[in-house]
Design a protein around this motif. Structure first.
Motif, PDB file in Angstrom:
ATOM      1  N   ILE A 178       0.867  -1.180   0.000  1.00  0.00           N
ATOM      2  CA  ILE A 178       0.000   0.000   0.000  1.00  0.00           C
ATOM      3  C   ILE A 178       0.900   1.225   0.000  1.00  0.00           C
ATOM      4  O   ILE A 178       1.744   1.376   0.892  1.00  0.00           O
ATOM      5  CB  ILE A 178      -0.914   0.031   1.235  1.00  0.00           C
ATOM      6  CG1 ILE A 178      -1.762  -1.230   1.314  1.00  0.00           C
ATOM      7  CG2 ILE A 178      -1.795   1.279   1.227  1.00  0.00           C
ATOM      8  CD1 ILE A 178      -2.463  -1.410   2.656  1.00  0.00           C
ATOM      9  N   GLU A 179       0.731   2.078  -0.995  1.00  0.00           N
ATOM     10  CA  GLU A 179       1.453   3.345  -1.013  1.00  0.00           C
ATOM     11  C   GLU A 179       0.448   4.474  -0.805  1.00  0.00           C
ATOM     12  O   GLU A 179      -0.542   4.583  -1.527  1.00  0.00           O
ATOM     13  CB  GLU A 179       2.206   3.548  -2.332  1.00  0.00           C
ATOM     14  CG  GLU A 179       3.456   2.705  -2.441  1.00  0.00           C
ATOM     15  CD  GLU A 179       4.334   3.102  -3.618  1.00  0.00           C
ATOM     16  OE1 GLU A 179       3.951   4.046  -4.348  1.00  0.00           O
ATOM     17  OE2 GLU A 179       5.378   2.468  -3.806  1.00  0.00           O
ATOM     18  N   LYS A 184      -3.428  10.392  -2.385  1.00  0.00           N
ATOM     19  CA  LYS A 184      -3.491   9.240  -3.289  1.00  0.00           C
ATOM     20  C   LYS A 184      -3.144   7.953  -2.551  1.00  0.00           C
ATOM     21  O   LYS A 184      -2.311   7.953  -1.650  1.00  0.00           O
ATOM     22  CB  LYS A 184      -2.548   9.430  -4.471  1.00  0.00           C
ATOM     23  CG  LYS A 184      -2.821  10.688  -5.283  1.00  0.00           C
ATOM     24  CD  LYS A 184      -1.758  10.874  -6.356  1.00  0.00           C
ATOM     25  CE  LYS A 184      -2.000  12.138  -7.163  1.00  0.00           C
ATOM     26  NZ  LYS A 184      -1.856  13.361  -6.327  1.00  0.00           N
ATOM     27  N   ILE A 185      -3.751   6.855  -2.976  1.00  0.00           N
ATOM     28  CA  ILE A 185      -3.458   5.530  -2.417  1.00  0.00           C
ATOM     29  C   ILE A 185      -3.375   4.536  -3.575  1.00  0.00           C
ATOM     30  O   ILE A 185      -4.270   4.474  -4.417  1.00  0.00           O
ATOM     31  CB  ILE A 185      -4.529   5.074  -1.411  1.00  0.00           C
ATOM     32  CG1 ILE A 185      -4.611   6.044  -0.228  1.00  0.00           C
ATOM     33  CG2 ILE A 185      -4.220   3.653  -0.909  1.00  0.00           C
ATOM     34  CD1 ILE A 185      -5.747   5.725   0.732  1.00  0.00           C
ATOM     35  N   ASN A 195      -5.616  -1.576  -7.157  1.00  0.00           N
ATOM     36  CA  ASN A 195      -6.473  -0.423  -6.904  1.00  0.00           C
ATOM     37  C   ASN A 195      -5.628   0.843  -6.872  1.00  0.00           C
ATOM     38  O   ASN A 195      -4.453   0.818  -6.511  1.00  0.00           O
ATOM     39  CB  ASN A 195      -7.255  -0.566  -5.606  1.00  0.00           C
ATOM     40  CG  ASN A 195      -8.689  -0.064  -5.737  1.00  0.00           C
ATOM     41  OD1 ASN A 195      -8.964   0.795  -6.581  1.00  0.00           O
ATOM     42  ND2 ASN A 195      -9.580  -0.587  -4.920  1.00  0.00           N
ATOM     43  N   TYR A 196      -6.281   1.930  -7.247  1.00  0.00           N
ATOM     44  CA  TYR A 196      -5.635   3.238  -7.236  1.00  0.00           C
ATOM     45  C   TYR A 196      -6.710   4.293  -7.042  1.00  0.00           C
ATOM     46  O   TYR A 196      -7.725   4.288  -7.741  1.00  0.00           O
ATOM     47  CB  TYR A 196      -4.900   3.502  -8.547  1.00  0.00           C
ATOM     48  CG  TYR A 196      -4.448   4.927  -8.704  1.00  0.00           C
ATOM     49  CD1 TYR A 196      -5.088   5.805  -9.583  1.00  0.00           C
ATOM     50  CD2 TYR A 196      -3.391   5.418  -7.948  1.00  0.00           C
ATOM     51  CE1 TYR A 196      -4.682   7.130  -9.717  1.00  0.00           C
ATOM     52  CE2 TYR A 196      -2.973   6.730  -8.076  1.00  0.00           C
ATOM     53  CZ  TYR A 196      -3.626   7.582  -8.956  1.00  0.00           C
ATOM     54  OH  TYR A 196      -3.226   8.886  -9.068  1.00  0.00           O
ATOM     55  N   THR A 201      -9.975  11.966   1.440  1.00  0.00           N
ATOM     56  CA  THR A 201     -10.319  13.041   2.380  1.00  0.00           C
ATOM     57  C   THR A 201      -9.409  13.061   3.595  1.00  0.00           C
ATOM     58  O   THR A 201      -9.584  13.899   4.480  1.00  0.00           O
ATOM     59  CB  THR A 201     -11.781  12.912   2.816  1.00  0.00           C
ATOM     60  OG1 THR A 201     -12.007  11.592   3.331  1.00  0.00           O
ATOM     61  CG2 THR A 201     -12.725  13.163   1.645  1.00  0.00           C
ATOM     62  N   ALA A 202      -8.454  12.153   3.661  1.00  0.00           N
ATOM     63  CA  ALA A 202      -7.431  12.165   4.711  1.00  0.00           C
ATOM     64  C   ALA A 202      -6.100  11.829   4.062  1.00  0.00           C
ATOM     65  O   ALA A 202      -6.044  11.078   3.077  1.00  0.00           O
ATOM     66  CB  ALA A 202      -7.755  11.180   5.819  1.00  0.00           C
ATOM     67  N   SER A 203      -5.026  12.349   4.599  1.00  0.00           N
ATOM     68  CA  SER A 203      -3.699  12.075   4.049  1.00  0.00           C
ATOM     69  C   SER A 203      -2.720  11.586   5.107  1.00  0.00           C
ATOM     70  O   SER A 203      -1.541  11.371   4.816  1.00  0.00           O
ATOM     71  CB  SER A 203      -3.137  13.327   3.366  1.00  0.00           C
ATOM     72  OG  SER A 203      -3.054  14.400   4.289  1.00  0.00           O
ATOM     73  N   GLU A 204      -3.197  11.403   6.331  1.00  0.00           N
ATOM     74  CA  GLU A 204      -2.359  10.857   7.389  1.00  0.00           C
ATOM     75  C   GLU A 204      -3.248  10.206   8.435  1.00  0.00           C
ATOM     76  O   GLU A 204      -4.458  10.419   8.469  1.00  0.00           O
ATOM     77  CB  GLU A 204      -1.513  11.943   8.040  1.00  0.00           C
ATOM     78  CG  GLU A 204      -2.321  12.974   8.814  1.00  0.00           C
ATOM     79  CD  GLU A 204      -1.433  13.953   9.571  1.00  0.00           C
ATOM     80  OE1 GLU A 204      -0.231  14.051   9.258  1.00  0.00           O
ATOM     81  OE2 GLU A 204      -1.947  14.605  10.488  1.00  0.00           O
TER      82      GLU A 204
END
Length: 235
Positions: A178-179, A184-185, A195-196, A201-204
């Motif tokens: 998982i990156e 972005k994920i 999946n991409y 709505t969250a980055s941490e």
């Protein structure tokens, strides 16, 4: 000559300092205990005699599946690659890795606010929105009618992955990567991009694994900052 030697020594020292300061891979699970993690298991509020659903066994982190709940990192993370090696040693079932986790018990008085990367057998790589959201290509095809989308109880929170057949047979080890970078994920299962998403709505947040009915063994949970990746692995 002495001047050249001095310059060489200075360059060597500078290079050593630079290498040592570069962020390195962190083992979230140390193979011995659950240091760095805490459990949130709602059924244990009512019955403290219930067994812990997360244990260390033979150097592995094991989610026993019941009672249901989550094992959550104490630390908050952002901009990383998380490599997870897992398997279902017995019956197939459900589990997941939650990223950007924050408020506990935000959904169904059980699930922390987060984005789940599904590990359920034959569905590894699906996204589940848990009071957070994310966008993917072909959203209607993969999530259903737009008017039914949502992030809370009773709404379409599941976003199907891109591939079938990426998982190993039951009992064999799977590798999930998982990156998470900015909003972005990306998710790979055994080398396949499954999946991409972007505009999360969250980055941490914290990272969590689930006890959700099936026994799952983890032998690796390694986190590498995006800044430490080579150019080939960077965003």
């Amino acid at each position: 000559m002495k001047k050249n030697i001095s310059i060489f020594i200075c360059l060597l020292i500078a290079g050593t300092i630079a290498c040592n300061s570069q962020p390195q891979t962190q083992q979230l699970f140390n193979g011995e205990n659950l240091d760095g993690w805490h459990m949130d298991v709602p059924p244990m509020d009512e019955d403290s005699t219930l067994r812990d659903p997360f244990v260390v066994r033979d150097g592995m982190l094991v989610s026993l599946g019941e009672p249901r709940g989550h094992l959550i990192t104490d630390e908050v993370y952002s901009d990383y690659r998380l490599e997870v090696e897992y398997r279902f040693p017995g019956e197939p079932g459900n589990c997941g890795v939650l990223v950007h986790a924050s408020t506990p018990r935000a959904l169904y008085d059980m699930f922390p606010q987060s984005i789940e990367v599904q590990m359920m057998h034959e569905h590894a790589g699906d996204f589940w929105c848990i009071v957070e959201d994310i966008s993917v290509p072909n959203m209607v095809e993969r999530r259903g009618p737009r008017e039914e989308w949502g992030i809370t109880e009773g709404e379409k929170r599941r976003i199907l992955n891109l591939t079938d057949g990426s998982e190993k047979p039951l009992g064999e080890w799977n590798t999930m990567v998982i990156e998470a970078h900015d909003d972005k994920i990306k998710v790979w299962v055994n080398g396949d991009l499954v999946n991409y998403g972007e505009e999360a709505t969250a980055s941490e947040g914290q990272i969590a694994v689930q006890a959700e009915g099936a026994e799952v063994e983890f032998r690796k949970l390694d986190l590498t900052p995006i800044s430490a990746l080579s150019e080939d692995g960077a965003w």
